[in-house]
Design a protein around this motif. Sequence first.
Motif, short mmCIF file in Angstrom:
data_model
loop_
_atom_site.label_atom_id
_atom_site.label_comp_id
_atom_site.label_asym_id
_atom_site.label_seq_id
_atom_site.Cartn_x
_atom_site.Cartn_y
_atom_site.Cartn_z
N LYS A 254 0.80 -1.23 0.00
CA LYS A 254 0.00 0.00 0.00
C LYS A 254 0.83 1.28 0.00
O LYS A 254 0.28 2.36 -0.08
N ASP A 255 2.15 1.18 0.11
CA ASP A 255 2.99 2.37 0.16
C ASP A 255 3.13 2.96 -1.24
O ASP A 255 3.68 2.32 -2.13
N PRO A 256 2.63 4.20 -1.45
CA PRO A 256 2.67 4.79 -2.80
C PRO A 256 4.09 5.08 -3.28
O PRO A 256 4.32 5.25 -4.47
N ASP A 257 5.05 5.11 -2.35
CA ASP A 257 6.44 5.38 -2.72
C ASP A 257 7.22 4.12 -3.06
O ASP A 257 8.39 4.21 -3.44
N LEU A 258 6.61 2.96 -2.89
CA LEU A 258 7.29 1.69 -3.15
C LEU A 258 6.49 0.84 -4.13
O LEU A 258 5.26 0.89 -4.13
N PRO A 259 7.18 0.03 -4.92
CA PRO A 259 6.44 -0.94 -5.73
C PRO A 259 5.87 -2.02 -4.80
O PRO A 259 6.34 -2.19 -3.68
N VAL A 260 4.87 -2.74 -5.27
CA VAL A 260 4.31 -3.84 -4.47
C VAL A 260 5.43 -4.86 -4.28
O VAL A 260 6.05 -5.31 -5.24
N GLN A 261 5.71 -5.21 -3.03
CA GLN A 261 6.80 -6.12 -2.72
C GLN A 261 6.40 -7.58 -2.92
O GLN A 261 5.21 -7.92 -2.90
N CYS A 262 7.40 -8.41 -3.09
CA CYS A 262 7.22 -9.84 -3.31
C CYS A 262 6.33 -10.45 -2.22
O CYS A 262 6.59 -10.26 -1.03
N LEU A 263 5.31 -11.15 -2.62
CA LEU A 263 4.33 -11.85 -1.76
C LEU A 263 3.44 -10.93 -0.93
O LEU A 263 2.70 -11.39 -0.06
N ALA A 264 3.46 -9.62 -1.19
CA ALA A 264 2.63 -8.70 -0.42
C ALA A 264 1.15 -9.00 -0.59
O ALA A 264 0.40 -9.04 0.39
N LEU A 265 0.72 -9.21 -1.82
CA LEU A 265 -0.71 -9.47 -2.05
C LEU A 265 -1.11 -10.82 -1.46
O LEU A 265 -2.22 -10.97 -0.95
N ARG A 266 -0.20 -11.76 -1.50
CA ARG A 266 -0.49 -13.08 -0.91
C ARG A 266 -0.61 -12.98 0.62
O ARG A 266 -1.46 -13.63 1.22
N ALA A 267 0.25 -12.16 1.23
CA ALA A 267 0.17 -11.97 2.68
C ALA A 267 -1.14 -11.31 3.07
O ALA A 267 -1.79 -11.71 4.04
#
Length: 188
Positions: free
Chosen positions: A87-100
């Motif tokens: 959800k951080d607008p300054d970062l790309p979606v991190q690995c496994l974030a959506l899965r978590a």
Amino acid sequence: MLALVGGCASPGGDLVGRPVTTGPNPSSASTPPPGGGLRRPTDAQRVVVRWVTDGDTVTLRAVRRGALPLQVDTHVRLLEIDTPESKDPDLPVQCLALRATAATERLLPRGSTAWVQTDRELHDRYGRTLGYVWNAHGVFVNEALVRRGLARVLFFRPNDRHLARMRSAEAAARAAGRGLWTRCPSTP
């Protein structure tokens, strides 16, 4: 143990890079029942899940007296864990974030009953409410995410009530190569 310091992982440090003690508060350690898991503690407050923000942040509404205010939506940061950011607008979606996040949504479905337990400090330095959460089936959500390899242990000093248990779950996930420990190349 690893902790984030200025966006980087730091061995042996807490949120601000200070050395971390190695054990939990012995007077507050919990003993797992036969067959594993951790029963919902007797000092946990009954809440209703309003929604999941991401893997390690949920919004809860207290329905019984306790640390959280009654009938108020409270954003709770899950203690002793850190999931990848989505959800951080300054970062790309991190690995496994959506899965978590999806795992947390399955463990804590909207409208379900859950229980929250607090530790020594109710809020962190950012003003976020901190807690350990059990779902309606008695699953310790914080630990389940670590055990599945969807979260890392992150010590929020001085809250160490379940730290030894979290570290054990992380070691098991790492040894088994679950989630973050094999699928994400930048996982320390």
